[in-house]
Design an enzyme around this catalytic site. Structure first.
Site, PDB file in Angstrom:
ATOM      1  N   ILE A  10       0.391  -0.899  -0.030  1.00 34.32           N
ATOM      2  CA  ILE A  10      -0.217   0.212  -0.277  1.00 34.32           C
ATOM      3  C   ILE A  10       0.752   1.124   0.195  1.00 34.32           C
ATOM      4  CG2 ILE A  10      -1.846   0.955   1.075  1.00 34.32           C
ATOM      5  CD1 ILE A  10      -2.143  -1.567   3.252  1.00 34.32           C
ATOM      6  N   CYS A  11       0.269   2.476  -1.151  1.00 34.96           N
ATOM      7  CA  CYS A  11       1.561   3.576  -1.217  1.00 34.96           C
ATOM      8  C   CYS A  11       0.783   4.399  -0.240  1.00 34.96           C
ATOM      9  CB  CYS A  11       1.444   4.022  -2.502  1.00 34.96           C
ATOM     10  SG  CYS A  11       2.846   5.199  -2.598  1.00 34.96           S
ATOM     11  N   LEU A  12       0.600   4.536   1.733  1.00 30.47           N
ATOM     12  CA  LEU A  12       0.338   5.548   1.864  1.00 30.47           C
ATOM     13  C   LEU A  12       1.505   5.834   2.978  1.00 30.47           C
ATOM     14  CD1 LEU A  12      -2.782   6.338   2.647  1.00 30.47           C
ATOM     15  CD2 LEU A  12      -2.830   4.560   4.274  1.00 30.47           C
TER      16      LEU A  12
END
Length: 152
Positions: A84-86
């Protein structure tokens, strides 16, 4: 010691007062957790149940947990390995993780990201451009994936 008591406290809070649409539990060991996020109403993930793996590092809460989707999801900010890109999942200076954040906050942030992707910081460039320039096709593909992989 501090990590164990904090994790125990966080897990009992998640069990008694979970955020809407989110459940989280231990998977054997204290630092190996599983979570489920229900796809939000009026999103292409509606009616889907998405499983996540949460690995809590030794240095928690000074280091963020490693969270990834186990259920495939069609999303510009989540890759095929479930990463996840967060920003809140990364340490500064690139990320926004702070020890005051907790697992409940992270899962809520992931749920928000599902409802509102960030196409300007994608992990999946092709899905991101589809989201930006052909939203109908993106919604169709995301719904299909949800039915195929996250349907009950």
């Amino acid at each position: 010691m501090q990590r164990a008591s904090r994790l125990t406290r966080e897990l009992s809070l998640l069990a008694t007062e979970p955020p809407p649409g989110i459940t989280c539990w231990q998977n054997g060991k204290l630092d190996d957790l599983r979570a489920q996020i229900l796809g939000g109403v009026d999103t292409p993930y509606e009616k889907g149940i998405f499983n996540l793996e949460i690995i809590v590092p030794e240095r928690y809460p000074f280091e963020p947990p490693k969270i990834r989707f186990l259920t495939p999801i069609y999303h510009p900010n989540i890759d095929s390995a479930g990463r996840i890109c967060l920003d809140v999942l990364k340490l500064p200076p690139k990320g926004a993780w702070r020890p005051s954040l907790n697992i409940s906050t992270l899962l809520t942030s992931i749920q928000l990201l599902m409802a509102e992707p960030n196409p300007d910081d994608p992990l999946m460039a092709n899905i991101s451009s589809e989201y930006k320039y052909n939203k109908q096709l993106f919604l169709l593909n995301a719904r299909e994936w949800t039915e195929k992989y996250a349907g009950q």
